[in-house]
Design an enzyme around this catalytic site. Structure first.
Site, short mmCIF file in Angstrom:
data_model
loop_
_atom_site.label_atom_id
_atom_site.label_comp_id
_atom_site.label_asym_id
_atom_site.label_seq_id
_atom_site.Cartn_x
_atom_site.Cartn_y
_atom_site.Cartn_z
N GLU A 1 -1.94 8.08 -4.50
CA GLU A 1 -2.23 7.21 -5.64
C GLU A 1 -3.60 7.56 -6.22
OE1 GLU A 1 -3.03 2.50 -6.25
OE2 GLU A 1 -1.18 3.00 -5.18
N ARG B 1 0.85 -1.18 0.00
CA ARG B 1 0.00 0.00 0.00
C ARG B 1 0.89 1.23 0.00
NH1 ARG B 1 -3.55 -2.76 -1.39
NH2 ARG B 1 -5.68 -3.02 -0.55
N HIS C 1 0.05 0.13 -9.98
CA HIS C 1 -0.71 -0.81 -9.14
C HIS C 1 -1.24 -1.98 -9.97
CE1 HIS C 1 -3.05 -0.87 -5.09
NE2 HIS C 1 -2.72 -2.09 -5.47
#
Length: 328
Positions: A266, A237, A285
């Site tokens: 993000e 994360r 991602h």
């Protein structure tokens, strides 16, 4: 029972829901505002949630009292207030294990890409900037016999460690809430304190579950303690690292390189200066972005919904205590 699915999922999951005779709806568009999302959720019994655009917190549960279960199309559940959901007897399903290999593949890919400055050199090719032979320009480093430090040695961390051990003969150290006896036996992994992990890792790869106390754990003070040749990898994360501190640590040569599949924030800005560094590789991602992993996630998420519809325990539940408190 009506199921709201906020984004399209692989057909294998859709077929499972159809065969189970469940009614499900998709939004007219996928890029929903918060108000539009709440509107759909208010008018449903269960949710199959894709992505972490919005939080399932007290405000959500207050606004959507009809929601009885949520199946996440993800392993992580940091966008869900698990305590609040449990208090309201709402089971939260997730999709563990099926993306362990795919995500560890990306961590392994990033480690090698950073070590050999692959992104930087690929960019030079695209710019037709091969240049002449310079024995000292943009040199990479080899990984053979180096030390891989794993923060959070669960299934994904184990897969990363196993690949690194077999491919490069890397020594494995790790920091966990608990000892991983399988890793110690099969990979010769050594449990160390967090301070030892930081100071002794040539490559430090983050694979832990993200919790509020982990927020920007990897920051200026931590990067200063790492080896100057160290590579920082984060596929867990983005909240684990302070990205400005990471950039500065790279510029000041406190550490050598960084590979990220998750960023903070993000999505990150396209003009973030970290993108201009030669020993950095950043991906959008894509940890679970394989046909096999995404199909597996669809099967587990649909399976959780189907089990709930039959008054059965979700096979993969992030808060299984809802069932014990319900029965009592």
């Amino acid at each position: 029972m009506k199921v709201f699915i906020n984004k399209r999922i692989p057909e294998t999951g859709i077929k499972m829901l159809e065969e189970a005779g469940l009614e499900f709806i998709f939004p007219e568009k996928e890029d929903l505002s918060y108000e539009e999302w709440i509107y759909y959720c208010k008018n449903t019994d269960t949710i199959l949630n894709v992505g972490g655009d919005f939080k399932y917190d007290k405000n959500f549960f207050d606004a959507c009292p009809n929601v009885k279960a949520i199946a996440l199309y993800s392993v992580g559940f940091d966008h869900v207030d698990i305590q609040e959901a449990t208090k309201r007897n709402i089971p939260i399903g997730n999709t563990p294990d099926v993306l362990s290999r795919a995500t560890s593949d990306v961590a392994f890919l990033l480690m090698q890409s950073v070590a050999r400055r692959a992104s930087y050199n690929f960019q030079k090719v695209k710019e037709d900037n091969w240049g002449g032979f310079d024995p000292l320009h943009a040199l990479g480093q080899e990984l053979y016999g180096k030390t891989l430090g794993v923060f959070g040695l669960g299934r994904i961390g184990y897969e990363m460690a196993e690949k690194s051990k077999k491919a490069f003969g890397m020594n494995i150290i790790y920091h966990n809430r608990h000892h991983n006896e399988e890793a110690e036996k099969e990979l010769g992994a050594t449990y160390v304190s967090f301070d030892e992990l930081i100071k002794n890792s040539d490559v430090l790869s983050v694979h832990a579950n993200f919790t509020p106390e982990h927020k920007e754990l990897f920051n200026e003070s931590i990067f200063e303690q790492m080896k100057p040749n160290a590579i920082f990898i984060n596929t867990a994360r983005g909240g684990f690292h302070n990205q400005k501190d990471l950039y500065q640590a790279l510029v000041d040569k406190k550490i050598w390189g960084a590979g990220l599949d998750v960023t903070n924030p993000e999505p990150m800005s396209a003009d973030d200066p970290i993108l201009g560094l030669s020993s950095v590789c950043i991906l959008p991602h894509i940890g679970s972005a394989t046909v096999e992993a995404r199909n597996g996630m669809a099967r587990l998420a649909a399976g959780n919904i189907i089990a709930f519809s039959k008054n059965e325990i979700m096979p993969h539940c992030a808060n299984p205590e809802v069932y014990s408190q319900h029965s009592s």
